[in-house]
Design a protein around this motif. Structure first.
Motif, PDB file in Angstrom:
ATOM      1  N   GLU A 191       0.806  -0.832  -0.335  1.00 62.04           N
ATOM      2  CA  GLU A 191       0.180  -0.007   0.057  1.00 62.04           C
ATOM      3  C   GLU A 191       0.860   1.126  -0.208  1.00 62.04           C
ATOM      4  N   ASN A 192       1.885   1.114   0.552  1.00 58.60           N
ATOM      5  CA  ASN A 192       2.968   2.464   0.793  1.00 58.60           C
ATOM      6  C   ASN A 192       4.028   2.595  -0.009  1.00 58.60           C
ATOM      7  N   GLY A 193       3.451   1.971  -1.991  1.00 60.17           N
ATOM      8  CA  GLY A 193       4.053   1.542  -2.807  1.00 60.17           C
ATOM      9  C   GLY A 193       5.643   0.726  -3.237  1.00 60.17           C
ATOM     10  N   ALA A 194       6.066   0.324  -2.300  1.00 61.31           N
ATOM     11  CA  ALA A 194       7.243  -1.347  -2.597  1.00 61.31           C
ATOM     12  C   ALA A 194       6.150  -2.058  -3.282  1.00 61.31           C
ATOM     13  N   HIS A 195       7.735  -2.752  -3.779  1.00 56.59           N
ATOM     14  CA  HIS A 195       7.426  -3.956  -4.893  1.00 56.59           C
ATOM     15  C   HIS A 195       8.357  -4.766  -3.939  1.00 56.59           C
ATOM     16  N   LEU A 196       7.524  -5.812  -3.527  1.00 52.87           N
ATOM     17  CA  LEU A 196       8.436  -7.046  -2.731  1.00 52.87           C
ATOM     18  C   LEU A 196       8.392  -8.236  -3.278  1.00 52.87           C
ATOM     19  N   VAL A 197       9.880  -7.945  -2.864  1.00 49.70           N
ATOM     20  CA  VAL A 197      10.335  -9.123  -3.730  1.00 49.70           C
ATOM     21  C   VAL A 197      10.192 -10.653  -2.698  1.00 49.70           C
ATOM     22  N   THR A 198       9.867 -11.549  -2.813  1.00 44.16           N
ATOM     23  CA  THR A 198       9.715 -12.160  -1.728  1.00 44.16           C
ATOM     24  C   THR A 198      10.221 -13.264  -1.627  1.00 44.16           C
ATOM     25  N   PHE A 199      10.324 -13.921  -0.245  1.00 41.70           N
ATOM     26  CA  PHE A 199      10.655 -15.946  -0.594  1.00 41.70           C
ATOM     27  C   PHE A 199       9.710 -16.672  -0.176  1.00 41.70           C
ATOM     28  N   PRO A 200       9.301 -17.446  -0.313  1.00 39.31           N
ATOM     29  CA  PRO A 200       7.714 -18.595   0.603  1.00 39.31           C
ATOM     30  C   PRO A 200       8.571 -18.752   1.420  1.00 39.31           C
ATOM     31  N   ALA A 201       7.338 -19.007   2.014  1.00 36.07           N
ATOM     32  CA  ALA A 201       6.962 -19.751   3.924  1.00 36.07           C
ATOM     33  C   ALA A 201       7.384 -21.012   4.098  1.00 36.07           C
ATOM     34  N   ARG A 202       8.128 -21.536   4.428  1.00 38.22           N
ATOM     35  CA  ARG A 202       7.765 -23.082   5.014  1.00 38.22           C
ATOM     36  C   ARG A 202       6.884 -23.641   5.354  1.00 38.22           C
ATOM     37  N   ASP A 203       5.240 -23.317   4.804  1.00 37.06           N
ATOM     38  CA  ASP A 203       3.525 -23.797   4.830  1.00 37.06           C
ATOM     39  C   ASP A 203       3.385 -25.494   4.743  1.00 37.06           C
ATOM     40  N   LYS A 204       3.998 -26.214   4.738  1.00 42.89           N
ATOM     41  CA  LYS A 204       3.974 -27.502   4.800  1.00 42.89           C
ATOM     42  C   LYS A 204       4.234 -28.289   6.191  1.00 42.89           C
ATOM     43  N   CYS A 205       3.691 -28.442   6.512  1.00 38.90           N
ATOM     44  CA  CYS A 205       4.182 -29.496   7.241  1.00 38.90           C
ATOM     45  C   CYS A 205       4.126 -30.356   7.217  1.00 38.90           C
ATOM     46  N   VAL A 206       5.266 -31.882   7.363  1.00 37.26           N
ATOM     47  CA  VAL A 206       5.611 -32.891   7.958  1.00 37.26           C
ATOM     48  C   VAL A 206       5.608 -33.573   9.246  1.00 37.26           C
ATOM     49  N   GLU A 207       5.197 -34.527   9.351  1.00 40.20           N
ATOM     50  CA  GLU A 207       5.075 -35.286  10.653  1.00 40.20           C
ATOM     51  C   GLU A 207       6.137 -35.780  10.484  1.00 40.20           C
ATOM     52  N   LYS A 208       7.378 -36.658  11.016  1.00 42.44           N
ATOM     53  CA  LYS A 208       8.452 -36.560  11.202  1.00 42.44           C
ATOM     54  C   LYS A 208       8.195 -38.019  12.474  1.00 42.44           C
ATOM     55  N   PRO A 209       8.672 -39.338  12.702  1.00 39.44           N
ATOM     56  CA  PRO A 209       8.814 -40.470  12.942  1.00 39.44           C
ATOM     57  C   PRO A 209       9.013 -40.015  14.077  1.00 39.44           C
ATOM     58  N   TRP A 210       8.564 -40.185  15.476  1.00 41.71           N
ATOM     59  CA  TRP A 210       8.343 -39.942  17.210  1.00 41.71           C
ATOM     60  C   TRP A 210       7.602 -40.180  17.380  1.00 41.71           C
ATOM     61  N   ALA A 211       7.742 -41.141  18.858  1.00 40.91           N
ATOM     62  CA  ALA A 211       7.574 -41.911  19.652  1.00 40.91           C
ATOM     63  C   ALA A 211       6.864 -40.877  21.159  1.00 40.91           C
ATOM     64  N   LEU A 212       6.046 -41.063  21.375  1.00 38.40           N
ATOM     65  CA  LEU A 212       5.062 -40.235  22.197  1.00 38.40           C
ATOM     66  C   LEU A 212       6.298 -41.112  24.053  1.00 38.40           C
ATOM     67  N   PRO A 213       6.356 -39.629  24.778  1.00 40.50           N
ATOM     68  CA  PRO A 213       7.357 -40.750  26.053  1.00 40.50           C
ATOM     69  C   PRO A 213       6.547 -41.020  27.179  1.00 40.50           C
ATOM     70  N   ASP A 214       7.057 -41.018  27.767  1.00 43.50           N
ATOM     71  CA  ASP A 214       6.744 -42.377  30.009  1.00 43.50           C
ATOM     72  C   ASP A 214       6.115 -41.476  30.116  1.00 43.50           C
ATOM     73  N   PHE A 215       5.011 -40.122  29.784  1.00 47.90           N
ATOM     74  CA  PHE A 215       4.436 -38.543  30.696  1.00 47.90           C
ATOM     75  C   PHE A 215       4.420 -39.333  32.287  1.00 47.90           C
ATOM     76  N   THR A 216       4.025 -40.422  32.509  1.00 47.33           N
ATOM     77  CA  THR A 216       4.246 -40.843  34.177  1.00 47.33           C
ATOM     78  C   THR A 216       5.335 -39.979  34.690  1.00 47.33           C
ATOM     79  N   GLN A 217       6.831 -40.361  34.037  1.00 46.18           N
ATOM     80  CA  GLN A 217       8.171 -39.562  34.560  1.00 46.18           C
ATOM     81  C   GLN A 217       8.231 -38.504  34.536  1.00 46.18           C
ATOM     82  N   LEU A 218       7.640 -37.683  33.478  1.00 41.34           N
ATOM     83  CA  LEU A 218       8.049 -36.142  32.585  1.00 41.34           C
ATOM     84  C   LEU A 218       7.207 -34.633  34.599  1.00 41.34           C
ATOM     85  N   GLU A 219       7.565 -34.395  34.136  1.00 43.58           N
ATOM     86  CA  GLU A 219       7.123 -32.364  35.127  1.00 43.58           C
ATOM     87  C   GLU A 219       5.870 -32.219  34.733  1.00 43.58           C
TER      88      GLU A 219
END
Length: 484
Positions: A270-298
């Motif tokens: 709106e203030n007249g700028a020419h935007l030179v953009t780079f893409p956002a990292r907008d795609k989320c991919v789950e990695k392999p991971w396991a639930l911790p033992d919540f009974t041992q956590l604070e």
């Protein structure tokens, strides 16, 4: 199976003047055949696997012939692909779209035409020249200034009888002839005339004069193609209505993360700028991971909304639910993460606006009975002050759009990074494509975590905003440009 061809008008230059239908066709395309004058920023909306074919014609140089362009469209369509013929302005206004449509029809190729905003109107508008004005110009006449061969001539006698605004496209080379013929056929030497070079682009320039001095003015200021020529009394409104060239950031290239809904890009634009953009990292991919033992956590630290989402899904898959976390202190980072928890009816034990090492140490009391759920690329930063054993990488973020490397390499005046995630993505692009020229460009930021990301990558030319708001970022950018 035969594909489909869209003859698509890209508009005059400003990427936001592309139609909504045109944007959808670009996103769907398997092949895009584009011209020289098309704003290259539009190509970033194409699929990563989309084939891009540049058939741009450069004045005075060998180029892809019109017959060859039509052959490309036909061949790609016969391969069963969705083809977009991306043309500057409107396909049917001196764009040879009609010829391409006829060629496709002859080969029984299904096609459509998506109109575009023509530079004949938009280019003038962005220079403050209305094509019509009540009681002054009640008609508009768009004329080609570039004929098929030297033997063709315009009917100057008929043109001179027209009572309205005269607009010549592709006429830069023939400007002296246009001026001479108009005056020879009854136009006053003092009649207003203007040229608009690269209309609606960030490098737009415009100049106004009279028929008897415009050639000298154009030579003096080194105007060149592509330029629109407009003749008529409407030129006199140029200084009053020229909103585009008078904007605070007009002609300045501001680097910012791409966002279709973000407030920062919108306010800069709106203030007249020419935007030179780079893409956002907008795609989320789950990695392999396991639930911790919540009974041992604070407690548990959730660093973004995606991590919380994957945690909820993991609990369900394991036959558990939110009650298994009831005894844990839950610390969240960022307002988006807070919103994600609220959707599950959870009130955090502690909320941090950003990653704060000191406060986290206080809450965690230097205990190892905690887990920190985070995104892959943030582990290096976060684990500087905490044992890596506390971390679980739940996901990674990747780009779904292509990077316009060529545009970024052309240089920028200011970089604006509103948060640490945008800063991390910017640093990644800088490092991957070795864009050393960005190292010395001033960067406007508004937070300590963003500053930390940049400093670790060796960036030191930063301007921290007075307030942690998007408006403050825009104000700081304007002040930088004006040298305040």
């Amino acid at each position: 199976m035969t594909g489909f061809v869209t003859l698509l008008g890209a508009g005059p230059g400003d990427e936001e003047l592309l139609t909504l239908k045109g944007l959808e066709r670009i996103k769907e395309a398997d092949v895009i055949v584009y011209d020289r004058l098309v704003n290259q920023a539009l190509l970033r909306f194409a699929k990563v696997e989309c084939e891009l074919i540049n058939v741009g014609k450069i004045p005075g140089q060998a180029c892809v012939s019109q017959n060859d362009i039509e052959t490309i469209l036909i061949d790609k369509a016969k391969e069963g692909k969705r083809v977009v013929r991306l043309k500057s302005g409107d396909p049917y206004i001196f764009g040879r779209g009609g010829e391409e449509g006829v060629a496709l029809h002859a080969q029984h190729i299904p096609f459509e035409v998506v109109p575009g905003v023509t530079s004949a109107i938009a280019g003038l508008t962005y220079a403050g020249i209305p094509a019509t004005y009540r009681d002054i110009a009640t008609s508009v006449h768009v004329i080609t200034g570039h004929l098929q061969d030297a033997s063709e001539e315009l009917n100057w006698q008929a043109i001179s009888q027209l009572k309205g605004t005269l607009i010549f496209l592709m006429g830069m080379k023939n400007l002296p002839t246009i001026v001479k013929e108009l005056m020879a056929h009854g136009h006053e030497a003092s009649e207003p005339i203007a040229l608009v070079e690269w209309g609606t682009h960030d490098k737009q320039r415009s100049i106004a004069g009279r028929l008897d001095n415009i050639v000298e003015l154009v030579q003096e200021h080194r105007f060149s193609s592509p330029s629109i020529i407009v003749v008529g009394k409407v030129v006199e409104f140029k200084e009053v209505l020229n909103f585009h060239e008078h904007a605070h950031l007009f002609g300045k290239r501001i680097c910012v993360q791409d966002s279709s809904t973000g407030k920062l890009p919108r306010l800069l634009k709106e203030n007249g700028a020419h935007l030179v953009t780079f893409p956002a990292r907008d795609k989320c991919v789950e990695k392999p991971w396991a639930l911790p033992d919540f009974t041992q956590l604070e407690g548990i630290v959730v660093t973004d909304s995606h991590a919380w989402q994957f945690l909820m899904e993991k609990l369900v898959d394991a036959g558990k639910d939110i009650r298994d976390l009831a005894h844990l202190k839950c610390v969240v980072v960022g307002h988006h993460t807070v919103k994600a928890l609220r959707q599950n009816g959870i009130k955090p034990f502690e909320t941090l606006a950003q990653w704060e090492v000191g406060r986290l140490n206080e809450v965690m009391n230097h205990s190892n009975k905690w887990v920190i759920l985070c995104e892959e690329t943030r582990l290096a930063h976060y684990s500087e002050h905490f044992s890596k054993e506390l971390f679980i990488e739940t996901h990674k973020l990747i780009m779904s759009k292509r990077i316009d490397v060529e545009n970024l390499q052309c240089g920028v005046d200011v970089v604006c990074l509103p948060n640490s995630l945008a800063a991390e993505t910017f640093v990644g692009v800088y490092q991957e494509y070795k864009m050393e020229h960005l190292k010395h460009v001033p960067i406007v930021i508004m937070g300590q975590s963003t500053q930390d990301v940049l400093q670790r990558a060796g960036f030191n030319n930063m301007v921290i905003t007075e307030h942690a708001t998007i408006k403050s970022m825009v104000d700081a950018t304007i002040a930088l440009i004006k040298g305040e």
